[in-house]
Design an enzyme around this catalytic site. Structure first.
Site, mmCIF file in Angstrom:
data_model
loop_
_atom_site.group_PDB
_atom_site.id
_atom_site.type_symbol
_atom_site.label_atom_id
_atom_site.label_comp_id
_atom_site.label_asym_id
_atom_site.label_seq_id
_atom_site.Cartn_x
_atom_site.Cartn_y
_atom_site.Cartn_z
ATOM 1 N N ARG A 122 0.318 -1.229 0.030
ATOM 2 C CA ARG A 122 -0.041 0.135 -0.143
ATOM 3 C C ARG A 122 0.718 1.381 -0.160
ATOM 4 O O ARG A 122 0.289 2.263 -0.128
ATOM 5 C CB ARG A 122 -0.835 -0.269 1.423
ATOM 6 C CG ARG A 122 -2.444 -0.663 1.480
ATOM 7 C CD ARG A 122 -3.696 0.312 0.896
ATOM 8 N NE ARG A 122 -4.431 0.211 2.051
ATOM 9 C CZ ARG A 122 -5.523 -0.626 1.863
ATOM 10 N NH1 ARG A 122 -5.012 -2.595 2.049
ATOM 11 N NH2 ARG A 122 -6.352 -0.653 2.208
ATOM 12 N N ARG A 194 -19.211 -3.113 6.882
ATOM 13 C CA ARG A 194 -17.359 -3.044 7.741
ATOM 14 C C ARG A 194 -17.445 -1.690 8.353
ATOM 15 O O ARG A 194 -17.547 -0.509 7.697
ATOM 16 C CB ARG A 194 -16.835 -3.269 6.468
ATOM 17 C CG ARG A 194 -16.498 -4.549 6.468
ATOM 18 C CD ARG A 194 -15.344 -4.627 4.990
ATOM 19 N NE ARG A 194 -14.023 -3.811 5.487
ATOM 20 C CZ ARG A 194 -13.160 -3.705 4.328
ATOM 21 N NH1 ARG A 194 -12.981 -4.489 3.209
ATOM 22 N NH2 ARG A 194 -12.282 -2.659 4.140
ATOM 23 N N ARG A 205 -10.020 7.162 4.924
ATOM 24 C CA ARG A 205 -8.747 5.987 3.652
ATOM 25 C C ARG A 205 -8.542 6.161 2.446
ATOM 26 O O ARG A 205 -7.995 6.062 1.931
ATOM 27 C CB ARG A 205 -10.373 4.707 3.502
ATOM 28 C CG ARG A 205 -10.197 4.497 4.810
ATOM 29 C CD ARG A 205 -11.480 2.894 5.267
ATOM 30 N NE ARG A 205 -11.311 1.864 4.195
ATOM 31 C CZ ARG A 205 -12.009 1.035 3.721
ATOM 32 N NH1 ARG A 205 -13.483 1.147 4.460
ATOM 33 N NH2 ARG A 205 -11.576 0.166 2.694
HETATM 34 P P1 AMP Z 1 -8.464 -3.138 3.251
HETATM 35 O O1 AMP Z 1 -9.697 -4.273 2.892
HETATM 36 O O2 AMP Z 1 -7.762 -4.040 2.428
HETATM 37 O O3 AMP Z 1 -9.087 -1.824 2.466
HETATM 38 O O4 AMP Z 1 -8.254 -3.193 4.217
HETATM 39 C C1 AMP Z 1 -8.444 -3.068 5.326
HETATM 40 C C2 AMP Z 1 -7.718 -1.706 6.276
HETATM 41 O O5 AMP Z 1 -7.129 -2.554 7.231
HETATM 42 C C3 AMP Z 1 -7.249 -0.560 6.263
HETATM 43 O O6 AMP Z 1 -8.056 0.356 6.170
HETATM 44 C C4 AMP Z 1 -5.611 -0.332 6.716
HETATM 45 O O7 AMP Z 1 -6.612 0.427 7.772
HETATM 46 C C5 AMP Z 1 -5.377 -1.871 7.062
HETATM 47 N N1 AMP Z 1 -4.439 -2.292 6.233
HETATM 48 C C6 AMP Z 1 -4.491 -3.819 4.945
HETATM 49 N N2 AMP Z 1 -3.274 -3.770 4.040
HETATM 50 C C7 AMP Z 1 -2.761 -2.560 4.637
HETATM 51 C C8 AMP Z 1 -1.819 -2.172 4.078
HETATM 52 N N3 AMP Z 1 -1.242 -3.186 3.703
HETATM 53 N N4 AMP Z 1 -0.817 -1.004 4.599
HETATM 54 C C9 AMP Z 1 -1.257 -0.584 6.067
HETATM 55 N N5 AMP Z 1 -2.375 -0.993 5.996
HETATM 56 C C10 AMP Z 1 -3.596 -1.503 5.896
#
Ligand code: AMP
Length: 251
Positions: A122, A194, A205
């Protein structure tokens, strides 16, 4: 949900110490992808479609953190507790914590079915860490697929997203509704929004995506791995564009 025949997805979610693979890839070469795109753009759905088509294992770091939320607090490491506090606020988890989470699961990157990394890397430093990790394992990415859509449409997609509280299947109130409102088609459990899909968290985000993740597009363009896909009106349309870009749409 892992569709790969090669492994047990719980290893990715909970980091087991050892992983035994069922055998070599049944469908030829293992495909290894990174998926990029703003939150809510439909990466999870594309990941499921690509996993079915290529037999690769979908590996989402967001799923790892969500699985940790369901574990008893006392069983979590201090790093995982810290990660969850960032996640709840809609912030990115600090790079070193995420990199350590992925390193603990290196066995999953060696999956003979290949992998689809969704939500990692990310940031550029996570991408650099992944590059080193893959070099150490003598593994190479086939492509980094960047899904693109105007911001207003991303917000619309996120606010309608619902996830099954039990099996985690993903729905959308308008574009992918369940047969019965609020109920999972597959397991009959209630659908939930969620915590980090609430509007306040969504704004944070999207800003984090713009400032931290968008530079990855340049990083992977320089590496010669980048494929940019303009999202279509339906997941299937986006999927077909992806297959076409990969030269894999013939069957
Ligand atoms: P996602 O389902 O990929 O949108 O991830 C949900 C949340 O998990 C994000 O908003 C971050 O808080 C955390 N997260 C997931 N993957 C990462 C990553 N590669 N780097 C930083 N935070 C992450």
């Amino acid at each position: 949900m892992c569709v790969s025949k090669h492994c047990n997805h719980a290893v990715w979610l909970h980091s087991a110490s050892s992983l035994t693979f069922a055998g070599p890839a049944a469908n030829g070469k293992p495909w290894r992808f990174v998926l990029l795109g703003a939150p809510g753009i439909g990466k999870g759905t594309q990941s499921e479609l690509l996993a079915k088509r290529f037999g690769a294992c979908p590996l989402s770091t967001g799923d790892v953190f969500r699985a940790a939320k369901n574990v008893d607090e006392s069983a979590l490491t201090p790093a995982m507790k810290e990660a969850l506090s960032y996640m709840r606020a809609g912030h990115l988890v600090p790079d070193q914590i995420v990199i350590d989470v992925v390193k603990e699961r290196t066995a999953c990157l060696r999956c003979p079915g290949g992998f689809l990394l969704d939500g990692f890397p990310r940031t550029v430093s996570q991408a650099e860490a992944l590059k080193i990790l893959l070099q150490q394992e003598h593994l190479e990415l086939d492509a980094v697929i960047s899904y693109e859509l105007p911001v207003e449409q991303v917000v619309e997609r996120i606010s309608g997203r619902r996830i099954c509280s039990k099996c985690k299947k993903s729905y959308h109130t308008t574009s992918r509704p369940p047969k019965t409102e609020g109920i999972c088609d597959d397991c009959g459990s209630p659908l939930l929004q969620r915590e980090d899909d609430r509007p306040e968290a969504v704004r944070v985000r999207l800003a984090a995506y713009d400032s931290k993740t968008a530079p990855l597009i340049d990083f992977y363009a320089k590496e010669g791995k980048l494929i940019r896909i303009a999202c279509g009106d339906t997941p299937q349309e986006t999927f077909e564009r992806t297959l076409q870009s990969l030269g894999q749409n013939e069957g």
